[in-house]
Each structure stands twice: as structure tokens, then as C-alpha cells.
Write an enzyme that holds these catalytic residues in place. Structure first.
Site, PDB file in Angstrom:
ATOM      1  N   GLU A   1       4.328   5.986   2.640  1.00  0.00           N
ATOM      2  CA  GLU A   1       5.095   7.125   3.160  1.00  0.00           C
ATOM      3  C   GLU A   1       6.496   6.700   3.603  1.00  0.00           C
ATOM      4  O   GLU A   1       7.438   7.476   3.537  1.00  0.00           O
ATOM      5  CB  GLU A   1       4.357   7.798   4.315  1.00  0.00           C
ATOM      6  CG  GLU A   1       3.130   8.591   3.877  1.00  0.00           C
ATOM      7  CD  GLU A   1       1.876   7.742   3.734  1.00  0.00           C
ATOM      8  OE1 GLU A   1       1.960   6.501   3.909  1.00  0.00           O
ATOM      9  OE2 GLU A   1       0.799   8.304   3.446  1.00  0.00           O
TER      10      GLU A   1
ATOM     11  N   PHE B   1     -10.918  13.545  12.791  1.00  0.00           N
ATOM     12  CA  PHE B   1     -10.531  12.494  11.854  1.00  0.00           C
ATOM     13  C   PHE B   1      -9.084  12.702  11.397  1.00  0.00           C
ATOM     14  O   PHE B   1      -8.709  13.795  10.976  1.00  0.00           O
ATOM     15  CB  PHE B   1     -11.469  12.507  10.641  1.00  0.00           C
ATOM     16  CG  PHE B   1     -11.099  11.468   9.613  1.00  0.00           C
ATOM     17  CD1 PHE B   1     -11.149  10.109   9.923  1.00  0.00           C
ATOM     18  CD2 PHE B   1     -10.662  11.847   8.349  1.00  0.00           C
ATOM     19  CE1 PHE B   1     -10.794   9.155   8.990  1.00  0.00           C
ATOM     20  CE2 PHE B   1     -10.299  10.899   7.403  1.00  0.00           C
ATOM     21  CZ  PHE B   1     -10.370   9.552   7.729  1.00  0.00           C
ATOM     22  N   GLN B   2      -8.295  11.659  11.519  1.00  0.00           N
ATOM     23  CA  GLN B   2      -6.875  11.671  11.134  1.00  0.00           C
ATOM     24  C   GLN B   2      -6.064  12.737  11.871  1.00  0.00           C
ATOM     25  O   GLN B   2      -5.087  13.257  11.359  1.00  0.00           O
ATOM     26  CB  GLN B   2      -6.710  11.816   9.621  1.00  0.00           C
ATOM     27  CG  GLN B   2      -7.219  10.569   8.904  1.00  0.00           C
ATOM     28  CD  GLN B   2      -6.836  10.493   7.449  1.00  0.00           C
ATOM     29  OE1 GLN B   2      -6.641  11.506   6.784  1.00  0.00           O
ATOM     30  NE2 GLN B   2      -6.713   9.285   6.933  1.00  0.00           N
TER      31      GLN B   2
ATOM     32  N   LYS C   1      -4.468  22.555   8.055  1.00  0.00           N
ATOM     33  CA  LYS C   1      -5.117  22.711   6.754  1.00  0.00           C
ATOM     34  C   LYS C   1      -5.568  24.153   6.537  1.00  0.00           C
ATOM     35  O   LYS C   1      -5.479  24.690   5.428  1.00  0.00           O
ATOM     36  CB  LYS C   1      -6.314  21.755   6.683  1.00  0.00           C
ATOM     37  CG  LYS C   1      -6.734  21.438   5.270  1.00  0.00           C
ATOM     38  CD  LYS C   1      -7.754  20.311   5.244  1.00  0.00           C
ATOM     39  CE  LYS C   1      -8.220  20.043   3.831  1.00  0.00           C
ATOM     40  NZ  LYS C   1      -9.191  18.934   3.764  1.00  0.00           N
TER      41      LYS C   1
ATOM     42  N   MET D   1      20.509 -12.771   9.134  1.00  0.00           N
ATOM     43  CA  MET D   1      21.285 -12.272  10.262  1.00  0.00           C
ATOM     44  C   MET D   1      20.754 -12.817  11.583  1.00  0.00           C
ATOM     45  O   MET D   1      21.514 -13.193  12.468  1.00  0.00           O
ATOM     46  CB  MET D   1      21.281 -10.739  10.265  1.00  0.00           C
ATOM     47  CG  MET D   1      22.179 -10.130  11.304  1.00  0.00           C
ATOM     48  SD  MET D   1      23.882 -10.677  11.163  1.00  0.00           S
ATOM     49  CE  MET D   1      24.564  -9.376  10.150  1.00  0.00           C
TER      50      MET D   1
HETATM   51  C1  TPP Z   1      12.284  -3.295  10.634  1.00  0.00           C
HETATM   52  C2  TPP Z   1      13.182  -4.324  11.214  1.00  0.00           C
HETATM   53  N1  TPP Z   1      12.657  -5.428  11.788  1.00  0.00           N
HETATM   54  C3  TPP Z   1      13.471  -6.376  12.312  1.00  0.00           C
HETATM   55  C4  TPP Z   1      14.832  -6.238  12.269  1.00  0.00           C
HETATM   56  C5  TPP Z   1      15.752  -7.305  12.862  1.00  0.00           C
HETATM   57  N2  TPP Z   1      16.569  -7.921  11.823  1.00  0.00           N
HETATM   58  C6  TPP Z   1      17.831  -7.538  11.571  1.00  0.00           C
HETATM   59  S1  TPP Z   1      18.528  -8.362  10.291  1.00  0.00           S
HETATM   60  C7  TPP Z   1      17.157  -9.285  10.063  1.00  0.00           C
HETATM   61  C8  TPP Z   1      17.090 -10.333   9.000  1.00  0.00           C
HETATM   62  C9  TPP Z   1      17.181  -9.780   7.628  1.00  0.00           C
HETATM   63  O1  TPP Z   1      16.864 -10.785   6.723  1.00  0.00           O
HETATM   64  P1  TPP Z   1      17.041 -10.571   5.186  1.00  0.00           P
HETATM   65  O2  TPP Z   1      16.401  -9.303   4.780  1.00  0.00           O
HETATM   66  O3  TPP Z   1      16.610 -11.784   4.459  1.00  0.00           O
HETATM   67  O4  TPP Z   1      18.603 -10.351   5.048  1.00  0.00           O
HETATM   68  P2  TPP Z   1      19.792 -11.419   5.298  1.00  0.00           P
HETATM   69  O5  TPP Z   1      20.247 -11.241   6.722  1.00  0.00           O
HETATM   70  O6  TPP Z   1      19.232 -12.776   5.064  1.00  0.00           O
HETATM   71  O7  TPP Z   1      20.845 -11.039   4.330  1.00  0.00           O
HETATM   72  C10 TPP Z   1      16.172  -8.951  10.994  1.00  0.00           C
HETATM   73  C11 TPP Z   1      14.855  -9.584  11.103  1.00  0.00           C
HETATM   74  C12 TPP Z   1      15.328  -5.062  11.686  1.00  0.00           C
HETATM   75  N3  TPP Z   1      16.631  -4.794  11.644  1.00  0.00           N
HETATM   76  N4  TPP Z   1      14.488  -4.137  11.158  1.00  0.00           N
END
Ligand code: TPP
Ligand code: MG
Lengths: 567, 180
Positions: free
Chosen positions: A53, A115-116, A165, A478
Site C-alpha cells: 500500500e 478482524f482488521q 463494507k 546522509m
Molecule cells: C523512512 C526513513 N527512515 C530513516 C530515514 C533517515 N535517513 C535519512 S537519509 C538516510 C540514508 C539514506 O541512505 P541511502 O538511501 O543509501 O541514500 P544516500 O544518502 O546514501 O544517497 C536515512 C537513514 C528517513 N529519512 N526515512
């Protein structure tokens, strides 16, 4: 004239009346009557079966962002509906018009922990612009009509219609009337002409005016009005990450991106300008840095459709409420012609520094490893700014938003306010469905790709033309960058042992290739772009590559750094 | 500086609206002191009266967010000197204590309380006033150990303005049929 329909048929017929092309969704018990009815409407409305989803809602978001239409998604009760929540929150903070339809347990079972059964209206309340539980078939058309009206008018946003439903099974006399007014809801505040006059006086007298362009300009379809505005008064302009592509990248008044990883000049000039004109943007903390040291010297003009944004973060001197499509032309008429050449030259001086210290190194690195910057540069050369660029979240997102060139509006889709990893692949899918004639290029990290990688299956099924550029640095890049800069290089839980992505793509029936070395890059990009249909290009990226400039958290925008701080 | 503000919001009578309004407060960690919801003078329109102790800046932001809710027609906020406000309190005291001597009665009279029901076991007293005033009567009765039960309503308020804010707003909106 009314026709006798079942509730389920009414759901679909209402969507058709609203001009819905695609429903992105996933079936389940509580929404089965609608899915059953779908078979009889296949020639009028298409359902796209995603693999999760979350994949459905992000696709609806991507679709809405590139087309300007309302995105529609559908899910069953309980887990189906809760899987939509991340996307709803994302659409809420990024003002994306969505109608989410969820099935709910039969009305006699409400409140019994059936349920659900999940209180979806309750859960989604803080992250929807509006939501409603429908328990009677005859309420369905009106609820959907209201949903569309609310989603797309004023400041757009996601709405949710939860339908029991029994309401889907029941029958009604169907007679569709589009909603054009809700008496308690005032989507466009009426603007006050004297405020526009005050703003014009400030701008005409300004020596160093500076315009901040936000997504409001895109949402208001006011790109042309905006251009006329800045061109007449010679106003240098910077954009937020959601304002990307509203103004051509190579427009002479386009100074670049705002924000934590925006450009050097654009950050610094917030604290040098004398009049700051914010157009359809909301002064997010990623844009302002430390608020106490943001644009204190400037008179602030804020043009905004949502009154709740006025004075929320930055105190304004003149607030112009209303749709910028209406207010900008009135303001432009009152402006005197200027070119502000000297002031713009100040930007260029800083640009030269950034160019030398950052951009050239990103584009033409002297190290062996490939950089994200050079991949984006090469793709720009090939697409000429005409492709739709979609990103996931992370370092690659910042490289893509900084460096991707745009010649057309609505050509950039990213998760801005929420920063939702996993957004990219499904959003790119939705964008490709919405604009089948355009190239859609997704920049995604190795981390985020694995959050919704299952959507490769959907893409294979719809044959959507999504070009995936996987920038693989083997890290949650990042986060790793922050660890390097602010946590003494303690790389806690950011290294990824990755799978063979190309094998996975091929398993899903999608072609792909991996590039490890610079000499292979250009040809590989060419091959991807000339490939018919979806493609995954994995590029092996230098591991400790960082995004600069950067406004460290808590710092002022004028303290933007161009390289790691010396310790 | 924090002070008492009374927020009034006029809305449609819609299931879930109370929740939508209260989450605006909880998200910003603003404590609701009292909350009253009731039908307003206009048929079909409900009125929320919410009392908070907050800074003006925060109250302004909260009111704008309330105003933004689709089913909210209009929200306002007032300081105490801009409104006339009342709360009502009910005090249940033991009838024996009341009869014992004239202490309870003196207190009730002094505080302009009104006896609304007397039974052999208990007597119910009602008092209208500000929270301080109803509290004063409570404290005095409580000192005598006379109180069996005590309850207090939220605040209701009307403005000291000569024109009606909501009415003006609705007139401007034009789409309202104010006579229905
Ligand atoms: C759902 C979610 N979980 C955690 C984060 C925190 N977060 C921001 S950037 C990042 C790293 C992203 O890594 P990658 O997809 O390999 O991209 P890169 O920065 O290496 O280009 C994380 C864990 C987020 N933004 N969203
Ligand atoms: Mg990575």
C-alpha cells in the site's frame, strides 16, 4: 436523473465523474465489494495493483505532483489502511492533493475490535486535511465529491474516505453533483489590495530585494505570473526543494537552491538582502537554519494561501494572503522596472567560490571513485532538462535537486517535508503513469531503494518507463555524512551489505547494468536512456563522498560551510 | 508572557471534530484548562469555548490552525477583559451539616450561592461565577468538612463588543442563510 447503483459502483462512478484515470491500490476483505465492481468499469477507470500500500500512495503522490491532478489510492481496512499512513503524512506536509479510499469493517462491527478493524479516521486525523467515515451507501457520492473539492482547493492536501463494507454492499439512487462549496471552508482567503500596495512600495524602494520561491507557485499554476513578476523588477530568486523546476534552471534571475544543502550565495543572501519576498513557501527549518539569526535585517513580505503559515516561523512585515496566481499579477503591475545588476553580481561572487570549492569537484572529481554529482551532470547533458527527475531521500536527493537542470515545471518530485525513504521508486512509477510521454529518471540510494524495491514488480506489470539510477555508496550515506562530521566518524549502523541489485531487477523482469568505473559511465547512461521501458542503472559511488554546501543544524544560514569543518 | 485566553470556535456539528481540534493543542503541548461544546445561537452551528493559559503568540498560532479545519467556520480568541465569562459549580453538602448551625448557610449566602435541592440526606447548592469565586465557596465549605461532592463546568463567555464577530464574518461569506 438518478440511477440505482450499489455503494461499490457508486464509489467507482464518483471517481470517474471526478476524472480519475488511475486508482493505485491493493485489495483486501473490507474493500472487496469495490474491487469486485471494478471489473465492470475497466474501460473507464484503471486500477494499478502495487505490491504494497505504501507503493500505492507514493505512486498516487508522484502522479499528482507531475500532473497537477488529484492522486487516488485505495486500500483495505486495518493493515491496508495503516500502510498508507506514511504516504498520507508525506502528502500532508508537502501539500499534495490525494483522495485515499479505505474499506472499513461493517458498521455493526465498528468499535468491537473486529478482524482488521482499525480506527483509520482517528489514526489519520493529524495527517489529513479532512477525513470522514461513511456508513451509508447514499452518503458515498457526496463524501467523494467533498473529498475531491477539499483535496485540490486552497492549500491542497490528502483526504481520506473510510467506507464500511455494508455501505459498499448497499444500494442508492446515484446522482452525482460535484462539490463547489462547503460553507465552513474558505479555500482562498480574499486578498487585501492595500497589502499589495505596501509590498510594492517596499520592493520599489529596495536596493537588495530577494525572492524565495516555493511550491505554492507550482500548486497555483502561477509559473508564468511568477516569471513576469521577477523579470519586471529584476528580482534574484532562490527556490526551496519543492519549488524546483518552477523557474527554468538557466533563467538569469535563478540564483539556485535554498536550504541546508542549497547553494552558498542563496543561503548567505538571506542575511544580506533588505527586502525578502517569500512566494508560496513556508520557511521550513531546513530553509531558515537558526530562526533567531534569519533575515533579521530584512523587511519580509509573505505571499501565501494558508493564513496559518503567516508569522508561524518568520515574522512578516507585509502578509499578502491569497492564491499567488491572483496576487502576483496585481503586485507586478505596481512594480517599477529594475535590473539590480550590482546586487545580482554579489550573488555571482559567492557562486564563483562555490563553483571552485564544491561544484567543479563534484562534476569533475580528481579522485578515482565516481561521484553522484558527475552522474547527475551527465544525465543533464543527455536529457536537456526535459526529463522528470524523481528522488528518494539522502545524499543523492541533495545532489539531484542541486544539480538537475529543468526546462519545464512539475519536472521534479521529491519527498521534502517528511523526507520519506522509500518514496522514490513508487513516486517515479506514478510520475511515469501520469506523464507517459516524458522520460522519468529516479535517483535513489542503496538504502531507500530497498525500502520499496518490491515496486519493481508493479513497474514490470504496468510497463511504465522508469529509469532507475541507483547511486550505490554502500552506506546510508546522509546519516554517514553526519556521523563523519558531527559524531567523530563513528559509523554506527550505516554500512549496508547489499544484494546484487541488477540480478534483483532482472528477477522482476527489468533490464539493468552496473557501472564501476568512470570511463564506462557515459555509455551506460546513453544505453539506459535509449532502452525502451524501465531500466536499472547501478552506479558504484565513492564511499565517503559528502554533500556540500551545508548549513549545520543550529547554525545560521550565513554560517553555511563548503567543506568539512577543521577539527 | 503566559496569560488566560478564551478561544471560541464556531463549527459544523461533525463527528470527530472535537478530536481534530484537541490534537492541535496536544501537538503543541498546550494544556486545555476548560472546554465547553454546545449548540450556538445559529441553528446547526456548534460553539467551542476553550480556556488556555498561554502566550499570545502561541494562542494566535493555535487559533489559525483551528480556523484551518474544514468544518470550523471561524475561530476567535479573547483576553479576560474582552469578555464576560461565567462558570457554574454544584456543591453537594450533607443536610445534617447544614442544619447543625448556621455556618454553612452564612457561607452560602455570603458567596451568593443558591440552594437548588434539599433532601433529608443532602443539599445541592449552585453558584455561578469565575473559577476563583466558585473555588472560594468550595474552600470555605470544605473547611467545615461539609462537601460530599463538587463539580464545576467549563467557562462560557460572550464578548464585550457591540457587533457580533461571527455574524459579521458570515455576512461577508454571503453563502449563509442566517434566518434558517
Ligand atoms: C523512512 C526513513 N527512515 C530513516 C530515514 C533517515 N535517513 C535519512 S537519509 C538516510 C540514508 C539514506 O541512505 P541511502 O538511501 O543509501 O541514500 P544516500 O544518502 O546514501 O544517497 C536515512 C537513514 C528517513 N529519512 N526515512
Ligand atoms: Mg547509500
Amino acid at each position: 436523473m438518478s440511477t440505482k447503483l450499489t455503494g461499490s459502483q457508486a464509489v467507482l462512478q464518483s471517481l470517474i465523474e471526478e476524472g480519475t484515470e488511475y486508482i493505485f491500490g491493493y485489495p483486501g476483505g473490507a474493500i472487496m465489494p469495490v474491487y469486485d465492481a471494478m471489473m465492470d468499469y475497466e474501460d473507464q477507470i484503471k486500477h494499478i495493483l502495487t505490491r504494497h500500500e505504501q507503493g500505492a500512495i507514493h505512486a498516487a503522490q508522484g502522479y499528482a505532483r507531475v500532473t497537477g491532478k488529484v492522486g487516488v489510492c485505495m486500500a483495505t481496512s486495518g493493515p491496508g489502511a495503516t500502510n498508507l499512513i506514511t504516504g498520507i503524512a508525506d502528502a500532508m506536509i508537502d501539500s499534495t492533493p490525494l483522495v485515499c479510499i479505505t474499506g472499513q469493517v461493517g458498521s455493526p462491527l465498528l468499535g468491537t475490535d473486529a478482524f482488521q478493524e482499525t480506527d483509520v479516521v482517528g489514526i489519520s486525523m493529524p495527517v489529513t486535511k479532512w477525513n470522514v467515515l461513511v456508513t451509508k451507501p447514499e452518503e458515498i457520492p457526496f463524501a467523494i465529491a467533498q473529498a475531491f473539492f477539499i483535496a485540490k482547493t486552497g492549500r491542497p492536501g490528502p483526504v481520506l474516505v473510510d467506507i464500511t463494507k455494508d455501505a459498499q454492499f448497499g444500494s442508492l439512487d446515484f446522482n452525482y453533483k460535484k462539490c463547489t462549496n462547503i460553507r465552513s471552508y474558505e479555500p482562498k482567503p480574499v486578498f487585501e489590495p492595500e497589502k499589495i500596495e505596501q509590498a510594492a512600495q517596499l520592493i520599489n524602494a529596495a536596493k537588495k530585494p530577494y525572492v524565495l520561491l516555493g511550491q505554492g507557485v507550482i500548486l497555483g499554476n502561477a509559473e508564468a505570473e511568477f516569471k513576469a513578476f521577477i523579470e519586471k523588477a529584476g528580482l534574484p530568486t532562490a527556490w526551496t526543494i519543492l519549488g524546483v523546476s518552477a523557474l527554468d534552471s538557466d533563467h538569469p534571475l535563478n540564483m539556485g537552491m535554498l536550504g541546508m544543502h542549497g547553494n552558498y550565495s542563496t543561503n548567505v543572501m538571506n542575511n544580506q538582502c533588505d527586502v525578502l519576498i517569500a512566494v508560496g513557501m513556508r520557511f521550513d527549518d531546513r530553509v531558515t537554519g537558526d530562526l533567531k539569526r534569519f533575515a533579521k535585517q530584512a523587511k519580509v513580505i509573505h505571499m501565501e494561501i494558508d493564513p496559518a503559515e503567516i508569522d508561524k516561523n518568520v515574522k512578516t512585515d507585509v502578509a499578502i494572503l491569497g492564491d499567488v496566481k491572483d496576487t502576483l499579477p496585481v503586485l507586478t503591475r505596481l512594480l517599477e522596472k529594475r535590473d539590480h545588476a550590482e546586487w545580482i553580481a554579489e550573488f555571482k561572487k559567492l557562486d564563483a567560490i562555490e563553483n571552485e570549492k564544491v561544484i567543479q569537484k563534484d562534476f569533475y572529481p580528481d579522485k578515482e571513485g565516481l561521484t553522484m554529482g558527475e552522474v547527475v551532470r551527465r544525465i543533464n547533458e543527455r536529457t536537456g532538462g526535459k526529463a522528470i527527475i524523481v528522488t528518494d531521500v539522502g545524499q543523492h536527493q541533495m545532489f539531484a535537486s542541486r544539480y538537475a537542470k529543468h526546462k519545464q515545471t512539475r519536472n521534479f518530485v521529491t519527498s521534502g517535508g517528511l523526507g520519506t525513504m522509500g518514496f522514490g521508486l513508487p513516486a517515479a512509477h506514478g510520475a511515469a503513469m501520469g506523464c507517459p510521454d516524458k522520460d522519468v529518471i529516479l535517483f535513489v540510494g542503496d538504502g531507500g531503494f530497498q525500502m520499496t524495491i518490491q515496486e519493481l514488480g508493479t513497474i514490470n506489470q504496468t510497463e511504465a518507463n522508469v529509469k532507475v539510477v541507483l547511486l550505490n555508496n554502500k552506506y546510508l550515506g546522509m546519516v554517514r555524512q553526519w556521523q563523519q562530521l558531527f559524531f567523530d566518524r563513528r559509523y554506527s549502523q550505516t554500512y549496508l551489505m547489499n544484494p546484487d541489485f541488477i540480478m534483483i531487477a532482472k528477477g522482476f523482469g527489468i533490464e539493468g547494468k552496473k557501472v564501476m568505473h568512470r570511463p564506462e559511465l557515459d555509455a551506460a547512461i546513453d544505453e539506459m536512456l535509449s532502452h525502451k521501458g524501465a531500466y536499472v542503472l547501478e552506479v558504484s559511488i565513492e564511499k565517503e563522498d559528502n554533500v556540500f554546501p551545508m548549513v549545520p543544524t543550529g547554525a545560521s544560514v550565513s554560517e553555511v560551510i563548503l567543506e568539512p569543518p577543521q577539527k | 508572557m503566559k496569560q488566560t485566553f478564551t478561544i471560541t470556535a464556531f463549527s459544523e456539528n461533525h463527528i470527530g471534530l472535537l478530536n481534530r481540534i484537541t490534537i492541535i493543542f496536544t501537538r503543541r503541548r498546550v494544556n486545555i484548562e476548560t472546554l465547553t461544546v454546545s449548540p450556538s445561537a445559529i441553528k446547526g452551528v456548534h460553539k467551542f469555548t476553550i480556556v488556555v493559559n498561554e502566550t499570545r503568540e502561541m494562542v494566535e498560532k493555535v487559533v489559525k490552525q483551528i480556523d484551518k479545519v474544514v468544518e470550523v467556520i471561524k475561530a476567535f480568541y479573547h483576553t479576560d477583559d474582552e469578555i464576560i465569562f461565567q462558570e457554574i459549580a454544584l456543591y453537594k453538602v450533607s443536610t445534617d451539616k447544614l442544619m447543625e448551625n448556621n455556618k454553612v448557610e452564612t457561607i452560602v449566602r455570603k458567596n451568593a450561592g443558591r440552594i437548588v435541592e434539599v433532601t433529608p440526606k443532602y443539599t445541592v447548592i449552585e453558584k455561578m461565577g469565575t473559577a476563583d469565586e466558585t473555588q472560594e465557596l468550595f474552600d470555605e465549605l470544605n473547611q467545615l468538612g461539609a462537601i460530599l461532592q463538587f463539580t464545576r463546568s467549563g467557562r462560557i463567555a460572550v464578548t464585550r463588543l457591540s457587533e457580533e464577530l461571527l455574524h459579521n464574518f458570515l455576512k461577508k461569506r454571503e453563502i449563509w442563510d442566517l434566518d434558517n
